[in-house]
Design a protein around this motif. Structure first.
Motif, PDB file in Angstrom:
ATOM      1  N   ASP A  79       1.808   9.433  33.707  1.00  0.00           N
ATOM      2  CA  ASP A  79       1.286  10.108  34.899  1.00  0.00           C
ATOM      3  C   ASP A  79       1.706  11.573  34.957  1.00  0.00           C
ATOM      4  O   ASP A  79       1.582  12.230  35.995  1.00  0.00           O
ATOM      5  N   MET A  80       2.200  12.065  33.862  1.00  0.00           N
ATOM      6  CA  MET A  80       2.737  13.426  33.809  1.00  0.00           C
ATOM      7  C   MET A  80       1.728  14.489  34.230  1.00  0.00           C
ATOM      8  O   MET A  80       2.101  15.543  34.744  1.00  0.00           O
ATOM      9  N   TRP A  81       0.447  14.216  34.024  1.00  0.00           N
ATOM     10  CA  TRP A  81      -0.560  15.220  34.406  1.00  0.00           C
ATOM     11  C   TRP A  81      -0.506  15.504  35.907  1.00  0.00           C
ATOM     12  O   TRP A  81      -0.873  16.595  36.333  1.00  0.00           O
ATOM     13  N   GLU A 119      -3.313  24.322  21.092  1.00  0.00           N
ATOM     14  CA  GLU A 119      -3.420  22.866  21.041  1.00  0.00           C
ATOM     15  C   GLU A 119      -4.784  22.548  21.635  1.00  0.00           C
ATOM     16  O   GLU A 119      -5.047  22.860  22.778  1.00  0.00           O
ATOM     17  N   ASP A 120      -5.648  21.947  20.849  1.00  0.00           N
ATOM     18  CA  ASP A 120      -7.007  21.644  21.287  1.00  0.00           C
ATOM     19  C   ASP A 120      -7.005  20.925  22.639  1.00  0.00           C
ATOM     20  O   ASP A 120      -6.436  19.846  22.786  1.00  0.00           O
ATOM     21  N   LEU A 121      -7.677  21.567  23.579  1.00  0.00           N
ATOM     22  CA  LEU A 121      -7.730  21.047  24.952  1.00  0.00           C
ATOM     23  C   LEU A 121      -8.409  19.686  25.039  1.00  0.00           C
ATOM     24  O   LEU A 121      -8.182  18.912  25.955  1.00  0.00           O
ATOM     25  N   TRP A 122      -9.258  19.386  24.070  1.00  0.00           N
ATOM     26  CA  TRP A 122     -10.066  18.163  24.158  1.00  0.00           C
ATOM     27  C   TRP A 122      -9.505  17.050  23.278  1.00  0.00           C
ATOM     28  O   TRP A 122     -10.160  16.047  23.044  1.00  0.00           O
ATOM     29  N   SER A 123      -8.282  17.229  22.796  1.00  0.00           N
ATOM     30  CA  SER A 123      -7.756  16.250  21.834  1.00  0.00           C
ATOM     31  C   SER A 123      -7.444  14.893  22.473  1.00  0.00           C
ATOM     32  O   SER A 123      -7.470  13.873  21.794  1.00  0.00           O
ATOM     33  N   PHE A 124      -7.158  14.879  23.765  1.00  0.00           N
ATOM     34  CA  PHE A 124      -7.015  13.579  24.457  1.00  0.00           C
ATOM     35  C   PHE A 124      -7.188  13.812  25.959  1.00  0.00           C
ATOM     36  O   PHE A 124      -6.990  14.931  26.442  1.00  0.00           O
ATOM     37  N   PRO A 125      -7.562  12.762  26.709  1.00  0.00           N
ATOM     38  CA  PRO A 125      -7.735  12.931  28.156  1.00  0.00           C
ATOM     39  C   PRO A 125      -6.376  13.011  28.868  1.00  0.00           C
ATOM     40  O   PRO A 125      -5.426  12.366  28.434  1.00  0.00           O
ATOM     41  N   PRO A 126      -6.303  13.787  29.944  1.00  0.00           N
ATOM     42  CA  PRO A 126      -5.012  14.023  30.593  1.00  0.00           C
ATOM     43  C   PRO A 126      -4.297  12.757  31.066  1.00  0.00           C
ATOM     44  O   PRO A 126      -3.064  12.693  31.021  1.00  0.00           O
ATOM     45  N   ALA A 127      -5.067  11.752  31.495  1.00  0.00           N
ATOM     46  CA  ALA A 127      -4.426  10.548  32.026  1.00  0.00           C
ATOM     47  C   ALA A 127      -4.064   9.549  30.923  1.00  0.00           C
ATOM     48  O   ALA A 127      -3.471   8.509  31.208  1.00  0.00           O
ATOM     49  N   GLU A 128      -4.427   9.857  29.667  1.00  0.00           N
ATOM     50  CA  GLU A 128      -4.109   8.928  28.582  1.00  0.00           C
ATOM     51  C   GLU A 128      -3.532   9.640  27.368  1.00  0.00           C
ATOM     52  O   GLU A 128      -4.117   9.631  26.279  1.00  0.00           O
ATOM     53  N   PRO A 139      -3.585  19.391  26.937  1.00  0.00           N
ATOM     54  CA  PRO A 139      -4.504  18.587  27.754  1.00  0.00           C
ATOM     55  C   PRO A 139      -3.862  18.084  29.055  1.00  0.00           C
ATOM     56  O   PRO A 139      -4.555  17.945  30.073  1.00  0.00           O
ATOM     57  N   VAL A 140      -2.553  17.823  29.029  1.00  0.00           N
ATOM     58  CA  VAL A 140      -1.872  17.350  30.240  1.00  0.00           C
ATOM     59  C   VAL A 140      -1.810  18.484  31.277  1.00  0.00           C
ATOM     60  O   VAL A 140      -1.967  18.245  32.480  1.00  0.00           O
ATOM     61  N   TYR A 141      -1.632  19.703  30.804  1.00  0.00           N
ATOM     62  CA  TYR A 141      -1.500  20.862  31.693  1.00  0.00           C
ATOM     63  C   TYR A 141      -2.873  21.387  32.133  1.00  0.00           C
ATOM     64  O   TYR A 141      -3.280  21.222  33.273  1.00  0.00           O
ATOM     65  N   SER A 142      -3.578  22.022  31.188  1.00  0.00           N
ATOM     66  CA  SER A 142      -4.809  22.728  31.569  1.00  0.00           C
ATOM     67  C   SER A 142      -5.936  21.770  31.919  1.00  0.00           C
ATOM     68  O   SER A 142      -6.680  21.993  32.871  1.00  0.00           O
ATOM     69  N   ARG A 143      -6.070  20.694  31.143  1.00  0.00           N
ATOM     70  CA  ARG A 143      -7.157  19.781  31.469  1.00  0.00           C
ATOM     71  C   ARG A 143      -6.817  18.994  32.730  1.00  0.00           C
ATOM     72  O   ARG A 143      -7.705  18.621  33.495  1.00  0.00           O
ATOM     73  N   GLY A 144      -5.515  18.773  32.965  1.00  0.00           N
ATOM     74  CA  GLY A 144      -5.102  18.186  34.241  1.00  0.00           C
ATOM     75  C   GLY A 144      -5.524  19.079  35.400  1.00  0.00           C
ATOM     76  O   GLY A 144      -6.036  18.609  36.423  1.00  0.00           O
TER      77      GLY A 144
END
Ligand SMILES: [Zn+2]
Length: 211
Positions: A79-81, A119-128, A139-144
């Protein structure tokens, strides 16, 4: 010069109270550590620690963690995002309200060039995130933060503000996980459809098709 941003600490905390709700602790401040310390900023409760005098963006980010991460704490690392997405979105909001890019402009630039990030923003979804080693990845930061912006687009500025303040009040000094958050958002705005936000932005693999 070093310390210039630090002089804005009271202003940033007041802005945080306007934006996120009452400051969750009895004191605030910062600790600027010297050589030989961790070498990165950390959102320690009451007073974040910085390896050197921070710039305004970093200061806003770490102070936002007093609400998101120190008061409302994640149920698990997955849940870090909820910590980093909010702290990153705090930087966007601060910029928007202090003569910088709007959050929409920040969002659009990331959407257009997210794959070129270091780090590729689309490499994984923020919640997973694929593992505990990845919870400090982009992804956890910006995509979150992009997830939060999509919620704001869905409900509008005023309702978004109320929603954020309600969230910090509801889980003040408590734990929350991603499902707590999504069901809270849905209950707060029962007439809106958040399915695409969760499906494409929060849990979806790869780059969402539409910005
Ligand atoms: Zn952070």
């Amino acid at each position: 010069p070093a310390g210039k941003a630090l002089a804005r600490l009271p202003e940033i905390v007041r802005w945080g109270e306007d934006t996120f709700g009452p400051y969750p602790f009895s004191s605030t401040g910062v600790i600027v550590a010297g050589e030989g310390d961790a070498g990165y900023a950390l959102e320690t409760q009451y007073r974040p620690v910085f390896p050197g005098a921070p710039g305004t963006g970093l200061l806003v980010h770490e102070l936002a963690h007093q609400w998101f991460g120190d008061s409302v704490t994640p149920e698990s690392w997955r849940d870090m995002w909820l910590n980093e997405g909010f702290a990153t979105y705090a930087e966007w909001l601060w910029e928007e309200e202090h003569g910088g890019d709007s959050a929409q402009e920040t969002f659009d630039a990331l959407y257009d060039h997210g794959e070129d990030e270091y780090e590729d923003l689309w490499s994984f979804p923020p919640a997973e995130p694929p593992g505990a080693a990845h919870i400090s990845d982009e992804p956890v930061y910006s995509r979150g933060a992009m997830v939060l912006h999509k919620i704001r687009q869905t409900v509008g500025d005023k309702a978004f503000r109320d929603l954020v303040r309600g969230w910090t009040a509801k889980h003040r000094h408590g734990n929350a996980d991603t499902e707590d958050f999504t069901s809270y958002v849905e209950r707060t705005a029962p007439d809106e459809d958040f399915t695409p936000v969760w499906r494409d932005w929060l849990y979806g693999e790869g780059k969402p098709e539409h910005p």
